[in-house]
Design a protein around this motif. Structure first.
Motif, short mmCIF file in Angstrom:
data_model
loop_
_atom_site.label_atom_id
_atom_site.label_comp_id
_atom_site.label_asym_id
_atom_site.label_seq_id
_atom_site.Cartn_x
_atom_site.Cartn_y
_atom_site.Cartn_z
N VAL A 15 33.76 57.29 30.88
CA VAL A 15 33.17 55.96 30.44
C VAL A 15 33.02 55.15 31.52
O VAL A 15 33.90 54.69 32.21
N LEU A 72 28.37 54.80 24.39
CA LEU A 72 29.51 55.30 23.81
C LEU A 72 29.01 56.09 22.73
O LEU A 72 29.41 57.44 22.38
N GLY A 121 38.59 56.49 31.13
CA GLY A 121 37.96 55.26 31.42
C GLY A 121 37.62 54.89 32.76
O GLY A 121 37.83 55.85 33.88
N MET A 127 39.42 51.95 29.75
CA MET A 127 38.56 51.61 28.90
C MET A 127 38.96 50.33 28.19
O MET A 127 40.16 49.86 27.99
N GLU A 131 36.66 50.64 22.87
CA GLU A 131 36.27 51.76 23.27
C GLU A 131 37.36 52.70 22.76
O GLU A 131 37.04 53.80 22.08
N ARG A 134 37.59 53.73 18.98
CA ARG A 134 36.51 54.93 18.49
C ARG A 134 37.28 56.29 18.58
O ARG A 134 36.86 57.01 17.82
#
Length: 168
Positions: A15, A72, A121, A127, A131, A134
């Motif tokens: 990410v 994402l 992340g 992250m 995020e 999720r």
């Protein structure tokens, strides 16, 4: 010589990765441990990235197959199990697994036909809580609490090693 191992799942999702070199190092680690699915969400530097190609040292298959998304949601659209790697659980009500437990749970999920994705992340700060929210579970690595910041490829390597160990 035994045939090469190339597992499509789990996918590894970076990410907002910041450096092409780290993406290349992750690609190399994945192929070292028999994983080939790499996803990127909003990489900071242009993609494809020549620095990633240099550092990947032969893991071109992983880089060429990398899926790049800008959200994402798009990157997780086909995932049925999402695990977020984080140094701290952040008070979210989710199971928290170490790398070996995550690997075993992913293998069990794969046996049931699941499509797991493990998220890592960005290098600077990891992250955002939204995020990580999720994810279905959080994976933490047994690092020094006084210095928990791992290089991105090193963090992926710890998981990939545990996952490869669980193959046996």
């Amino acid at each position: 010589m035994p045939p090469p191992i190339e597992e499509e799942w789990p996918a590894i999702l970076l990410v907002r990765p910041q450096m092409g070199e780290n993406i290349g190092a992750v690609a190399r680690v994945l192929l070292n441990f028999g994983l080939i699915s790499l996803r990127l969400v909003a990489p900071r530097d242009r993609w494809p990235n020549p620095k990633a190609e240099v550092v990947a040292v032969g893991a071109d298959k992983v880089l060429k197959g990398a899926r790049v998304e800008w959200s994402l949601e798009e990157a997780l659209a086909d995932a049925t199990l999402v695990i977020a790697a984080s140094a701290r659980p952040r008070g979210l009500e989710k199971p928290v697994w170490g790398p070996r437990e995550a690997a075993l749970n992913i293998r069990a999920a794969l046996a049931k036909g699941e499509r797991p994705v493990v998220m890592f992340g960005p290098e600077a700060a990891g992250m955002e809580t939204e995020e990580i929210a999720r994810a279905d579970a959080i994976m933490t690595l047994p690092v020094n609490p006084g210095f928990a910041s791992l290089n991105l490829a090193n963090a992926v390597a710890v998981f990939a090693f545990a996952y490869a160990e669980a193959r046996q």
